[in-house]
Design a protein around this motif. Structure first.
Motif, short mmCIF file in Angstrom:
data_model
loop_
_atom_site.label_atom_id
_atom_site.label_comp_id
_atom_site.label_asym_id
_atom_site.label_seq_id
_atom_site.Cartn_x
_atom_site.Cartn_y
_atom_site.Cartn_z
N ALA A 163 0.81 -1.23 0.00
CA ALA A 163 0.00 0.00 0.00
C ALA A 163 0.84 1.27 0.00
CB ALA A 163 -0.95 0.00 1.19
N ARG A 164 1.96 1.24 0.68
CA ARG A 164 2.81 2.44 0.74
C ARG A 164 3.26 2.89 -0.64
NH1 ARG A 164 8.79 2.43 2.68
NH2 ARG A 164 9.25 4.64 2.61
N PHE A 165 3.23 1.99 -1.61
CA PHE A 165 3.72 2.29 -2.94
C PHE A 165 2.61 2.52 -3.97
CE2 PHE A 165 6.71 -0.34 -0.60
CZ PHE A 165 7.79 0.51 -0.54
N HIS A 166 1.36 2.53 -3.51
CA HIS A 166 0.27 2.83 -4.44
C HIS A 166 -0.89 3.59 -3.82
CE1 HIS A 166 -2.04 -0.55 -2.84
NE2 HIS A 166 -0.98 -1.31 -3.02
N ASP A 167 -0.97 3.63 -2.51
CA ASP A 167 -2.06 4.37 -1.87
C ASP A 167 -1.73 5.87 -1.93
OD1 ASP A 167 -3.68 5.74 0.05
OD2 ASP A 167 -4.06 3.83 1.04
N PRO A 168 -2.62 6.68 -2.49
CA PRO A 168 -2.36 8.11 -2.63
C PRO A 168 -2.02 8.82 -1.32
CG PRO A 168 -4.25 7.50 -3.94
CD PRO A 168 -3.89 6.30 -3.12
N ALA A 169 -2.38 8.23 -0.19
CA ALA A 169 -2.04 8.83 1.09
C ALA A 169 -0.52 8.92 1.28
CB ALA A 169 -2.65 8.03 2.24
N HIS A 170 0.23 8.09 0.54
CA HIS A 170 1.69 8.06 0.64
C HIS A 170 2.38 8.77 -0.52
CE1 HIS A 170 1.51 5.22 3.99
NE2 HIS A 170 0.54 4.62 3.33
N ALA A 171 1.63 9.47 -1.34
CA ALA A 171 2.19 10.08 -2.57
C ALA A 171 3.39 10.97 -2.30
CB ALA A 171 1.10 10.86 -3.31
N ALA A 172 3.42 11.65 -1.19
CA ALA A 172 4.55 12.54 -0.89
C ALA A 172 5.86 11.77 -0.75
CB ALA A 172 4.27 13.33 0.39
N GLU A 173 5.79 10.49 -0.41
CA GLU A 173 6.99 9.66 -0.24
C GLU A 173 7.54 9.14 -1.57
OE1 GLU A 173 6.45 6.51 2.68
OE2 GLU A 173 4.76 7.61 3.52
N TRP A 174 6.74 9.14 -2.62
CA TRP A 174 7.11 8.45 -3.85
C TRP A 174 8.26 9.09 -4.61
CZ3 TRP A 174 1.39 7.92 -5.76
CH2 TRP A 174 0.71 7.03 -4.93
N SER A 175 8.62 10.30 -4.28
CA SER A 175 9.74 10.95 -4.97
C SER A 175 10.98 11.02 -4.07
CB SER A 175 9.34 12.35 -5.42
OG SER A 175 8.93 13.12 -4.31
N ARG A 176 10.89 10.43 -2.90
CA ARG A 176 12.04 10.45 -1.98
C ARG A 176 13.19 9.62 -2.52
NH1 ARG A 176 12.61 7.92 2.14
NH2 ARG A 176 10.86 6.53 2.14
N PRO A 177 14.43 10.02 -2.28
CA PRO A 177 15.58 9.19 -2.65
C PRO A 177 15.49 7.85 -1.91
CG PRO A 177 16.31 11.40 -2.01
CD PRO A 177 14.84 11.29 -1.67
N GLY A 178 15.79 6.79 -2.60
CA GLY A 178 15.79 5.47 -1.99
C GLY A 178 14.46 4.74 -2.03
N ILE A 179 13.41 5.38 -2.51
CA ILE A 179 12.09 4.73 -2.50
C ILE A 179 12.07 3.51 -3.41
CG2 ILE A 179 11.01 6.13 -4.32
CD1 ILE A 179 9.28 5.12 -1.06
N GLU A 180 12.82 3.55 -4.52
CA GLU A 180 12.86 2.39 -5.43
C GLU A 180 13.48 1.19 -4.74
OE1 GLU A 180 13.97 5.42 -6.42
OE2 GLU A 180 12.58 5.97 -8.03
N ASP A 181 14.54 1.42 -3.95
CA ASP A 181 15.18 0.32 -3.21
C ASP A 181 14.23 -0.26 -2.17
OD1 ASP A 181 17.50 0.68 -4.70
OD2 ASP A 181 18.42 1.99 -3.20
N GLU A 182 13.50 0.61 -1.49
CA GLU A 182 12.54 0.16 -0.49
C GLU A 182 11.43 -0.67 -1.15
OE1 GLU A 182 11.33 3.70 1.63
OE2 GLU A 182 13.43 4.23 2.00
N PHE A 183 10.98 -0.21 -2.30
CA PHE A 183 9.95 -0.95 -3.03
C PHE A 183 10.48 -2.30 -3.49
CE2 PHE A 183 7.55 -1.52 -7.15
CZ PHE A 183 6.40 -2.00 -6.55
N ALA A 184 11.71 -2.33 -3.99
CA ALA A 184 12.32 -3.59 -4.43
C ALA A 184 12.43 -4.57 -3.27
CB ALA A 184 13.69 -3.33 -5.05
N ALA A 185 12.76 -4.10 -2.08
CA ALA A 185 12.87 -4.97 -0.91
C ALA A 185 11.52 -5.59 -0.56
CB ALA A 185 13.43 -4.18 0.28
N VAL A 186 10.47 -4.79 -0.63
CA VAL A 186 9.13 -5.31 -0.32
C VAL A 186 8.70 -6.33 -1.38
CG1 VAL A 186 6.67 -4.68 -0.12
CG2 VAL A 186 8.42 -3.29 1.00
N ARG A 187 8.92 -6.01 -2.65
CA ARG A 187 8.58 -6.95 -3.73
C ARG A 187 9.33 -8.27 -3.57
NH1 ARG A 187 10.32 -3.29 -7.34
NH2 ARG A 187 11.43 -4.91 -8.47
N THR A 188 10.62 -8.18 -3.29
CA THR A 188 11.43 -9.39 -3.12
C THR A 188 10.90 -10.24 -1.97
OG1 THR A 188 13.37 -8.28 -4.02
CG2 THR A 188 13.77 -10.24 -2.67
#
Length: 196
Positions: A163-188
């Motif tokens: 949810a953190r990566f698609h719920d609009p409530a978290h949209a402000a976080e989506w441009s933060r540095p490192g968010i792609e790595d955090e998303f990759a960790a959750v997916r893995t």
């Protein structure tokens, strides 16, 4: 424009333009009618109320994401790879919507709050797409047959876990540095947890 050529689709497109220009708080049915060159009564013949029009434009906006993702629920490739692409595509689609037109995104967030039924239908559609991937993955051995719960229950857990990566409530976080790595960790973690 002649009212005979007025279609719900044209009205929704004009409504989006009006929302883009004025925002949810100031946009009116009269503004939509003016954009189309018709009377507001002509708009009301297709959408009985302002609320019905706003709900329809919200559903149209949400459906773009689910339609984009639908092609990833079946087809070539193993289920685990498709689920990975599906989750990545959802995150990318939401980030694009938030980043490309932040004013329009903010407007739609207002509309989404007004029309929770449209949001619930959208979420259910997305969860159903994940469930199709999960069910196929179980059937073909890409995902464990020992997963607890139905495909729909597992799919809801996957959706909620990301949810953190698609719920609009978290949209402000989506441009933060490192968010792609955090998303990759959750997916893995999810994909390893599902693996056979």
């Amino acid at each position: 424009m002649a009212t005979e050529s007025l279609t719900p689709e044209r009205i929704l497109a004009a409504t989006e333009e009006v929302l883009r220009r004025y925002g949810a708080a100031k946009a009116t049915v009269v503004d939509v009618a003016r954009e189309l060159g018709v009377t507001h009564g002509s708009v009301y013949r297709h959408f009985r109320t302002k609320s019905a029009l706003r709900e329809a434009v919200t559903e149209r906006w949400l459906s773009r994401t689910s339609e984009e993702l639908a092609s990833l629920t079946s087809g070539p490739g193993q289920a685990d790879k498709r689920l990975d692409r599906w989750l990545t595509s959802l995150f990318e689609a939401k980030r694009r919507k938030a980043g490309d037109e932040p004013e329009l995104f903010a407007t739609y967030l207002v509309l989404v709050r007004e029309h929770s039924g449209a949001v619930e239908r959208h979420i259910n559609e997305l969860v159903d797409q994940i469930a199709r991937i999960i069910d196929e993955g179980r059937l073909k051995g890409a995902f464990s047959s020992k997963l607890i719960g139905t495909g729909s229950e597992v799919a809801r857990a996957v959706f909620d876990a990301t949810a953190r990566f698609h719920d609009p409530a978290h949209a402000a976080e989506w441009s933060r540095p490192g968010i792609e790595d955090e998303f990759a960790a959750v997916r893995t973690m999810i994909l390893r947890g599902l693996a056979a």
